[in-house]
Design an enzyme around this catalytic site. Sequence first.
Site, PDB file in Angstrom:
ATOM      1  N   SER A 129       0.828  -1.202   0.000  1.00 26.66           N
ATOM      2  CA  SER A 129       0.000   0.000   0.000  1.00 26.66           C
ATOM      3  C   SER A 129       0.860   1.247   0.000  1.00 26.66           C
ATOM      4  O   SER A 129       1.953   1.263   0.547  1.00 26.66           O
ATOM      5  CB  SER A 129      -0.911   0.029   1.221  1.00 26.66           C
ATOM      6  OG  SER A 129      -1.612   1.254   1.220  1.00 26.66           O
ATOM      7  N   LYS A 183      -4.430  -6.627   3.441  1.00 28.27           N
ATOM      8  CA  LYS A 183      -4.399  -5.504   2.488  1.00 28.27           C
ATOM      9  C   LYS A 183      -5.818  -5.125   2.061  1.00 28.27           C
ATOM     10  O   LYS A 183      -6.158  -3.957   1.934  1.00 28.27           O
ATOM     11  CB  LYS A 183      -3.550  -5.868   1.261  1.00 28.27           C
ATOM     12  CG  LYS A 183      -3.604  -4.860   0.113  1.00 28.27           C
ATOM     13  CD  LYS A 183      -2.991  -3.542   0.519  1.00 28.27           C
ATOM     14  CE  LYS A 183      -3.095  -2.348  -0.388  1.00 28.27           C
ATOM     15  NZ  LYS A 183      -3.568  -2.345  -1.694  1.00 28.27           N
ATOM     16  N   HIS A 186      -7.383  -3.277   4.812  1.00 29.64           N
ATOM     17  CA  HIS A 186      -6.790  -1.922   4.780  1.00 29.64           C
ATOM     18  C   HIS A 186      -7.537  -1.061   3.762  1.00 29.64           C
ATOM     19  O   HIS A 186      -7.910   0.077   4.039  1.00 29.64           O
ATOM     20  CB  HIS A 186      -5.300  -2.029   4.427  1.00 29.64           C
ATOM     21  CG  HIS A 186      -4.703  -0.749   3.911  1.00 29.64           C
ATOM     22  ND1 HIS A 186      -4.922  -0.290   2.630  1.00 29.64           N
ATOM     23  CD2 HIS A 186      -3.916   0.181   4.509  1.00 29.64           C
ATOM     24  CE1 HIS A 186      -4.299   0.876   2.462  1.00 29.64           C
ATOM     25  NE2 HIS A 186      -3.686   1.170   3.583  1.00 29.64           N
ATOM     26  N   ASN A 187      -7.765  -1.603   2.578  1.00 30.95           N
ATOM     27  CA  ASN A 187      -8.459  -0.837   1.539  1.00 30.95           C
ATOM     28  C   ASN A 187      -9.892  -0.519   1.959  1.00 30.95           C
ATOM     29  O   ASN A 187     -10.392   0.565   1.686  1.00 30.95           O
ATOM     30  CB  ASN A 187      -8.473  -1.603   0.214  1.00 30.95           C
ATOM     31  CG  ASN A 187      -7.141  -1.535  -0.497  1.00 30.95           C
ATOM     32  OD1 ASN A 187      -6.109  -1.274   0.130  1.00 30.95           O
ATOM     33  ND2 ASN A 187      -7.122  -1.766  -1.785  1.00 30.95           N
ATOM     34  N   GLU A 190      -9.769   2.257   4.268  1.00 28.03           N
ATOM     35  CA  GLU A 190      -9.486   3.464   3.462  1.00 28.03           C
ATOM     36  C   GLU A 190     -10.807   4.020   2.884  1.00 28.03           C
ATOM     37  O   GLU A 190     -11.045   5.226   2.924  1.00 28.03           O
ATOM     38  CB  GLU A 190      -8.520   3.047   2.355  1.00 28.03           C
ATOM     39  CG  GLU A 190      -8.091   4.109   1.400  1.00 28.03           C
ATOM     40  CD  GLU A 190      -7.208   3.493   0.295  1.00 28.03           C
ATOM     41  OE1 GLU A 190      -6.271   2.733   0.617  1.00 28.03           O
ATOM     42  OE2 GLU A 190      -7.476   3.774  -0.887  1.00 28.03           O
TER      43      GLU A 190
HETATM   44  P1  NBP Z   1      -1.837  -2.442 -13.627  1.00 27.12           P
HETATM   45  O1  NBP Z   1      -2.777  -3.038 -12.642  1.00 27.12           O
HETATM   46  O2  NBP Z   1      -2.324  -1.326 -14.463  1.00 27.12           O
HETATM   47  O3  NBP Z   1      -1.270  -3.606 -14.585  1.00 27.12           O
HETATM   48  C1  NBP Z   1      -0.426  -3.314 -15.646  1.00 27.12           C
HETATM   49  C2  NBP Z   1       0.663  -4.357 -15.757  1.00 27.12           C
HETATM   50  O4  NBP Z   1       0.095  -5.672 -15.896  1.00 27.12           O
HETATM   51  C3  NBP Z   1       1.542  -4.139 -16.991  1.00 27.12           C
HETATM   52  O5  NBP Z   1       2.865  -4.418 -16.663  1.00 27.12           O
HETATM   53  C4  NBP Z   1       0.971  -5.154 -17.976  1.00 27.12           C
HETATM   54  O6  NBP Z   1       1.875  -5.547 -18.964  1.00 27.12           O
HETATM   55  C5  NBP Z   1       0.697  -6.297 -17.037  1.00 27.12           C
HETATM   56  N1  NBP Z   1      -0.156  -7.338 -17.600  1.00 27.12           N
HETATM   57  C6  NBP Z   1      -1.473  -7.341 -17.909  1.00 27.12           C
HETATM   58 BR1  NBP Z   1      -2.574  -5.888 -17.792  1.00 27.12          BR
HETATM   59  N2  NBP Z   1      -1.922  -8.508 -18.380  1.00 27.12           N
HETATM   60  C7  NBP Z   1      -0.854  -9.316 -18.380  1.00 27.12           C
HETATM   61  C8  NBP Z   1      -0.664 -10.662 -18.746  1.00 27.12           C
HETATM   62  N3  NBP Z   1      -1.674 -11.417 -19.163  1.00 27.12           N
HETATM   63  N4  NBP Z   1       0.571 -11.168 -18.635  1.00 27.12           N
HETATM   64  C9  NBP Z   1       1.601 -10.435 -18.200  1.00 27.12           C
HETATM   65  N5  NBP Z   1       1.483  -9.142 -17.811  1.00 27.12           N
HETATM   66  C10 NBP Z   1       0.273  -8.585 -17.902  1.00 27.12           C
HETATM   67  O7  NBP Z   1      -0.484  -1.970 -12.892  1.00 27.12           O
HETATM   68  P2  NBP Z   1      -0.295  -1.176 -11.498  1.00 27.12           P
HETATM   69  O8  NBP Z   1      -1.260  -0.029 -11.367  1.00 27.12           O
HETATM   70  O9  NBP Z   1       1.167  -0.918 -11.406  1.00 27.12           O
HETATM   71  O10 NBP Z   1      -0.702  -2.250 -10.401  1.00 27.12           O
HETATM   72  C11 NBP Z   1      -0.092  -3.514 -10.279  1.00 27.12           C
HETATM   73  C12 NBP Z   1      -0.766  -4.273  -9.150  1.00 27.12           C
HETATM   74  O11 NBP Z   1      -0.596  -3.550  -7.934  1.00 27.12           O
HETATM   75  C13 NBP Z   1      -2.281  -4.440  -9.330  1.00 27.12           C
HETATM   76  O12 NBP Z   1      -2.700  -5.652  -8.773  1.00 27.12           O
HETATM   77  C14 NBP Z   1      -2.858  -3.299  -8.523  1.00 27.12           C
HETATM   78  O13 NBP Z   1      -4.170  -3.552  -8.079  1.00 27.12           O
HETATM   79  C15 NBP Z   1      -1.861  -3.258  -7.354  1.00 27.12           C
HETATM   80  N6  NBP Z   1      -1.763  -1.973  -6.677  1.00 27.12           N
HETATM   81  C16 NBP Z   1      -1.835  -0.808  -7.381  1.00 27.12           C
HETATM   82  C17 NBP Z   1      -1.717   0.406  -6.708  1.00 27.12           C
HETATM   83  C18 NBP Z   1      -1.761   1.707  -7.467  1.00 27.12           C
HETATM   84  O14 NBP Z   1      -1.766   2.758  -6.789  1.00 27.12           O
HETATM   85  N7  NBP Z   1      -1.762   1.698  -8.785  1.00 27.12           N
HETATM   86  C19 NBP Z   1      -1.510   0.419  -5.312  1.00 27.12           C
HETATM   87  C20 NBP Z   1      -1.403  -0.793  -4.641  1.00 27.12           C
HETATM   88  C21 NBP Z   1      -1.530  -1.978  -5.326  1.00 27.12           C
HETATM   89  P3  NBP Z   1       1.853  -4.826 -20.410  1.00 27.12           P
HETATM   90  O15 NBP Z   1       2.722  -3.628 -20.258  1.00 27.12           O
HETATM   91  O16 NBP Z   1       2.428  -5.839 -21.301  1.00 27.12           O
HETATM   92  O17 NBP Z   1       0.420  -4.492 -20.716  1.00 27.12           O
END
Ligand code: NBP
Length: 473
Positions: A129, A183, A186-187, A190
Site C-alpha cells: 500500500s 491488504k 486496509h483498503n 481506506e
Molecule cells: P496495472 O494493474 O495497471 O497492470 C499493468 C501491468 O500488468 C503491466 O505491466 C501489464 O503488462 C501487465 N499485464 C497485464 Br494488464 N496482463 C498481463 C498478462 N496477461 N501477462 C503479463 N502481464 C500482464 O499496474 P499497477 O497499477 O502498477 O498495479 C499492479 C498491481 O498492484 C495491481 O494488482 C494493482 O491492483 C496493485 N496496486 C496498485 C496500486 C496503485 O496505486 N496503482 C496500489 C497498490 C496496489 P503490459 O505492459 O504488457 O500491458
Amino acid sequence: MSTCDIGLIGLAVMGENLVLNMESRGFHVAVFNRTTSVVEAFEASRGKGKNFVFAKTLPDFVAALKRPRKAQIMVKAGAPVDAVIEQLIPLLEPGDIIIDGGNSLWTDTQRREKYLKEKGLHFFGVGVSGGEEGALKGPSIMPGGSKQGWEALAPIYTKIAAVAEGEPCCRHMGPDGAGHYVKMAHNGIEYGDMQLICEAYAILKAALNPSADEFAEIFGEWNKGKLDSFLIDITTKIFSRKDPETGKAIVDLVLDKAGQKGTGKWTVGHAVEMGVPLSVIGSAVEARILSSLKDERVAASAVLPGPTAKPFTGDRAKLIEAVRDALYASKIISYAQGMVQLGAASKLYNWNLNFGDIASIWRGGCIIRARFLNRITDAYRSNPDLKNLILDPFFRDTLLETQANWRSAVTTAIEYGVAVPAFSSALSYFDSYRQANLPANLLQAQRDYFGAHTYERIDKPRGEFFHFDWLNP
Ligand code: NBP
C-alpha cells in the site's frame, strides 16, 4: 550470471517504482514486462545507469536470479497473475519463491499457494500500500506465505518498507492469503476514512458554506491534532488547489461521481458472510454506488425536496469542533469493526493474525497512515485478546468524551437533510454495542410467530428454546 537478489515482472506504475526503491536500497534487481518495449523504455529513462538486469525474455529474467529465486509479479490482479505463474513454473526449481504483490483476492492467493506447494514452490501473497509514491519511497507491506519463504524475503521487504516509530512497516502477517486479506481490509478501512471525511465536508458545507480556502484552513487545523493523517493532509491540499483555466478551486469543478475498483465490495461481502457488522465501510461502498447514479439523482432532486435550508445561527467554531469529533469517533468505530473482521477471518483460516503488528505496519507508507494508529498499536500490544477496540480504555474514554459532539453533528446533518450514512451508522453501532438490551426480543417473537423459529427466555437458562402458540394463545 545469476546475480540478482530479486526480480520483478510488470513494469507499470507500481512495479517501476518498487524496483527503483529496491535498487536504491542496494539490491540487484532483474526486471521484465510482457510488452518488452516497456523494459527498453525503462532502461533508457528511470533505470539508466542503475543496478538492474533488463531482461527481454522470461528465461533471461529467471536466469538472472540468485537461488532460491525470488520472482515478484506486479501485474493486473486476476487472470494475468495466473498467466504469469504458468509461464514461470517450468523455469523455476523447488525452493524458489513466486510473489504476487498486486491486489489479489485472498482466496485466489490461497488457491495459488496450494497449487504451487504441490510443485515444491513457495508462493507469497504480498499486499503493498502507498500508491506510486509509497512504492518508490517506502510502502507498507503485508506479506502472507510460509515461514520458510519469509526468512528468504524478510531482508528485502523490511528494507524497502516505510519506517514508523523506528520499526519497518512490514511484518509477516501469516500463511497463504493472510497478507492479501489484511491488504483488502486496509483498503476497506481506506474507503471508510474517505467517506467520513466527505461527510464532515458535507455537513459543514450545508450549514456554514465555507469557501474552499476556508475548508483548507479547517482541515489544516484538524491535521495538527488527533486527526493527523495522510488523508486529512491531502484533503487540505486538495482544497487549496486552483484550476488554472478558471481560477476556481479545482475541487468545486470535480464531478460528484465516485469510482471503485472492488476491494471495498470484497471486504464488506466477506464481513457479511462471516456475520461481522462492518457498517461504516458498508456505508462507504454504498455511498460510492449512490454517487455514481448522477443522472437519477439530478432527476430526483427536482421532485424530492428536503427540509428548507435555514441560515445557521449557532456558534460556527462549535459546529466545526462537533464535526471534527464526529469524524474522529466514527473513525474509531470503523477501525474497531475492521479489526473485528480481521479477528473473525484469522479464526476462520487459522492465521493467528497479530493485531498490534497490523496496526503498527499501517502507521507509515500506506494511504491510511495516521497518528492514531499508534494508539491502536498500543491497545493491542497491551491486550492482544482485546474483543473490541472500543473497550480499550483510551478509545472508550475518547468515545465517551466525544459522543455529545458526535450526536450533535449527526443531528445537524439530519436537520439540513444531509446524508451522513457513515457517521450515523457508526453512531448506531456504538449505540447498539453499548446496550445490554436491544429490541431483538420483539424480533425473535416475530420469527417464532411466522416460522416457529423458537426463542430463549430471560427467566430461564440460556440454551433452552421455547415456542409460543401465537395463533391460539
Ligand atoms: P496495472 O494493474 O495497471 O497492470 C499493468 C501491468 O500488468 C503491466 O505491466 C501489464 O503488462 C501487465 N499485464 C497485464 Br494488464 N496482463 C498481463 C498478462 N496477461 N501477462 C503479463 N502481464 C500482464 O499496474 P499497477 O497499477 O502498477 O498495479 C499492479 C498491481 O498492484 C495491481 O494488482 C494493482 O491492483 C496493485 N496496486 C496498485 C496500486 C496503485 O496505486 N496503482 C496500489 C497498490 C496496489 P503490459 O505492459 O504488457 O500491458
